[in-house]
Design a protein around this motif. Structure first.
Motif, PDB file in Angstrom:
ATOM      1  N   ALA A 162       5.389   3.657   2.757  1.00  0.00           N
ATOM      2  CA  ALA A 162       6.114   3.559   1.490  1.00  0.00           C
ATOM      3  C   ALA A 162       5.872   2.227   0.793  1.00  0.00           C
ATOM      4  CB  ALA A 162       7.614   3.755   1.737  1.00  0.00           C
ATOM      5  N   GLU A 163       5.659   1.175   1.586  1.00  0.00           N
ATOM      6  CA  GLU A 163       5.482  -0.170   1.019  1.00  0.00           C
ATOM      7  C   GLU A 163       4.040  -0.469   0.631  1.00  0.00           C
ATOM      8  OE1 GLU A 163       6.997  -2.465   4.207  1.00  0.00           O
ATOM      9  OE2 GLU A 163       9.095  -1.861   3.872  1.00  0.00           O
ATOM     10  N   ASP A 164       3.106   0.444   0.932  1.00  0.00           N
ATOM     11  CA  ASP A 164       1.691   0.182   0.685  1.00  0.00           C
ATOM     12  C   ASP A 164       1.078   1.334  -0.104  1.00  0.00           C
ATOM     13  OD1 ASP A 164      -1.006  -0.345   0.710  1.00  0.00           O
ATOM     14  OD2 ASP A 164      -1.062  -0.957   2.812  1.00  0.00           O
ATOM     15  N   PRO A 165       1.026   1.241  -1.430  1.00  0.00           N
ATOM     16  CA  PRO A 165       0.491   2.336  -2.246  1.00  0.00           C
ATOM     17  C   PRO A 165      -0.993   2.587  -2.025  1.00  0.00           C
ATOM     18  CG  PRO A 165       0.865   0.381  -3.591  1.00  0.00           C
ATOM     19  CD  PRO A 165       1.470   0.100  -2.260  1.00  0.00           C
ATOM     20  N   GLY A 166      -1.685   1.679  -1.351  1.00  0.00           N
ATOM     21  CA  GLY A 166      -3.103   1.882  -1.093  1.00  0.00           C
ATOM     22  C   GLY A 166      -3.391   2.858   0.026  1.00  0.00           C
ATOM     23  N   ILE A 167      -2.382   3.202   0.821  1.00  0.00           N
ATOM     24  CA  ILE A 167      -2.576   4.171   1.904  1.00  0.00           C
ATOM     25  C   ILE A 167      -2.557   5.579   1.327  1.00  0.00           C
ATOM     26  CG2 ILE A 167      -1.600   5.121   4.033  1.00  0.00           C
ATOM     27  CD1 ILE A 167      -0.481   2.336   4.631  1.00  0.00           C
ATOM     28  N   ARG A 168      -3.599   6.338   1.586  1.00  0.00           N
ATOM     29  CA  ARG A 168      -3.724   7.679   1.023  1.00  0.00           C
ATOM     30  C   ARG A 168      -3.563   8.790   2.060  1.00  0.00           C
ATOM     31  NH1 ARG A 168      -6.558   7.527  -3.815  1.00  0.00           N
ATOM     32  NH2 ARG A 168      -6.048   9.741  -3.957  1.00  0.00           N
ATOM     33  N   VAL A 169      -3.759   8.461   3.334  1.00  0.00           N
ATOM     34  CA  VAL A 169      -3.630   9.464   4.385  1.00  0.00           C
ATOM     35  C   VAL A 169      -3.356   8.759   5.704  1.00  0.00           C
ATOM     36  CG1 VAL A 169      -6.123   9.500   4.867  1.00  0.00           C
ATOM     37  CG2 VAL A 169      -4.731  11.509   5.430  1.00  0.00           C
ATOM     38  N   VAL A 170      -2.595   9.418   6.570  1.00  0.00           N
ATOM     39  CA  VAL A 170      -2.289   8.908   7.907  1.00  0.00           C
ATOM     40  C   VAL A 170      -2.929   9.845   8.923  1.00  0.00           C
ATOM     41  CG1 VAL A 170      -0.448   8.516   9.598  1.00  0.00           C
ATOM     42  CG2 VAL A 170      -0.129   7.807   7.215  1.00  0.00           C
ATOM     43  N   VAL A 171      -3.553   9.262   9.945  1.00  0.00           N
ATOM     44  CA  VAL A 171      -4.173  10.037  11.022  1.00  0.00           C
ATOM     45  C   VAL A 171      -3.460   9.706  12.322  1.00  0.00           C
ATOM     46  CG1 VAL A 171      -6.290  10.528  12.293  1.00  0.00           C
ATOM     47  CG2 VAL A 171      -6.398  10.026   9.844  1.00  0.00           C
TER      48      VAL A 171
END
Length: 259
Positions: free
Chosen positions: A44-53
């Motif tokens: 939530a704090e990092d808009p640069g993250i687009r997907v979690v594996v």
């Protein structure tokens, strides 16, 4: 006792989470649960993250349940209740992650490992993957409502209860038929195929993906008539939507900004 750990790696727009408990088939420890509980806020704090594996370290297993050594000092029913509440909090937190979560299952995803796999939006598996929660045969404990509800949503009510009551493990092919697994990938090309899948996800509009996840959450909670007008309005009011319409009409590609 080796505590195990959740290894977190940032790889461009991808946040990779490794369940790591060497020699224990990545059995889940309290520190791993605590780490998983923090992932939602990290994303939530990092808009640069687009997907979690989410993946098991070492390739031998996704996760063979909770590390049973942690149950050795359980003496009261209240301790069991608190443990299951802890698992429930982790599940709720993972389901609230705003970006797609992809689970990569090699070998067993059993017990709490199955519950974590069920929290993923997309699950891909190797042919040797197996899924189940055979607690009726092994430990004699039980599952909390949050886990049973999620399994019913992903596997179907009948298949879930049949799996739990017989304490059997589902092979990857049956999990694929049930829709729990999106695709079975051979081990020798697994990393290449996963990378292509992640590239496809990262190319898509982040606000659209987040909205689809929120709509699904509300349907699960409130049924098909769930109110999602606020979600629809926020997407249609976005700069990305306006840019997407213009790019489509002008026959050019677009770089989504997530706003």
């Amino acid at each position: 006792m080796s505590s195990g750990e959740l290894v977190v790696e940032r790889d461009g727009p991808i946040l990779r989470l490794w369940l790591s408990n060497p020699g224990r088939r990545n059995a889940i420890t309290w520190p791993v649960y605590d780490g998983l509980l923090r992932v939602r806020d990290l994303v939530a704090e990092d808009p640069g993250i687009r997907v979690v594996v989410l993946r098991g370290a070492g390739g031998e297993a996704f996760a063979a349940g909770t590390d049973i050594r942690q149950f050795a000092d359980f003496e009261t029913g209240e301790q069991g209740v608190e443990y299951e509440h802890r698992v429930g909090r982790v599940i709720s937190s993972l389901l609230e992650i705003r970006v797609p979560v992809v689970g990569i299952v090699e070998g067993p995803a059993v017990g709490a490992g199955l519950a974590l796999a069920a929290c993923c939006d997309l699950v891909v598996a190797t042919p040797d993957a197996v899924f189940g929660a055979p607690v009726a045969r092994t430990l004699g404990n039980t599952l909390p409502p949050a886990v049973v509800a999620r399994l019913r949503q992903r596997l179907g009510a009948g298949r879930t209860m049949a799996m739990l009551l017989t304490a059997r493990l589902l092979p990857a092919t049956e999990a694929l038929t049930a829709g729990f697994v999106a695709e079975i990938m051979e081990r020798d090309s697994l990393d290449q195929q996963v990378d292509e899948l992640l590239r496809l996800i990262c190319r898509n509009a982040p606000l659209t993906l987040a909205a689809l996840k929120e709509v699904e959450r509300r349907i699960d909670r409130d049924g098909p008539n769930a109110d999602a007008d606020d979600v629809l309005a926020s997407v249609y009011a976005s700069q990305d939507f306006r840019s997407g319409v213009a790019a489509f009409l002008e026959h050019r590609t677009i770089e989504w900004e997530g706003r």
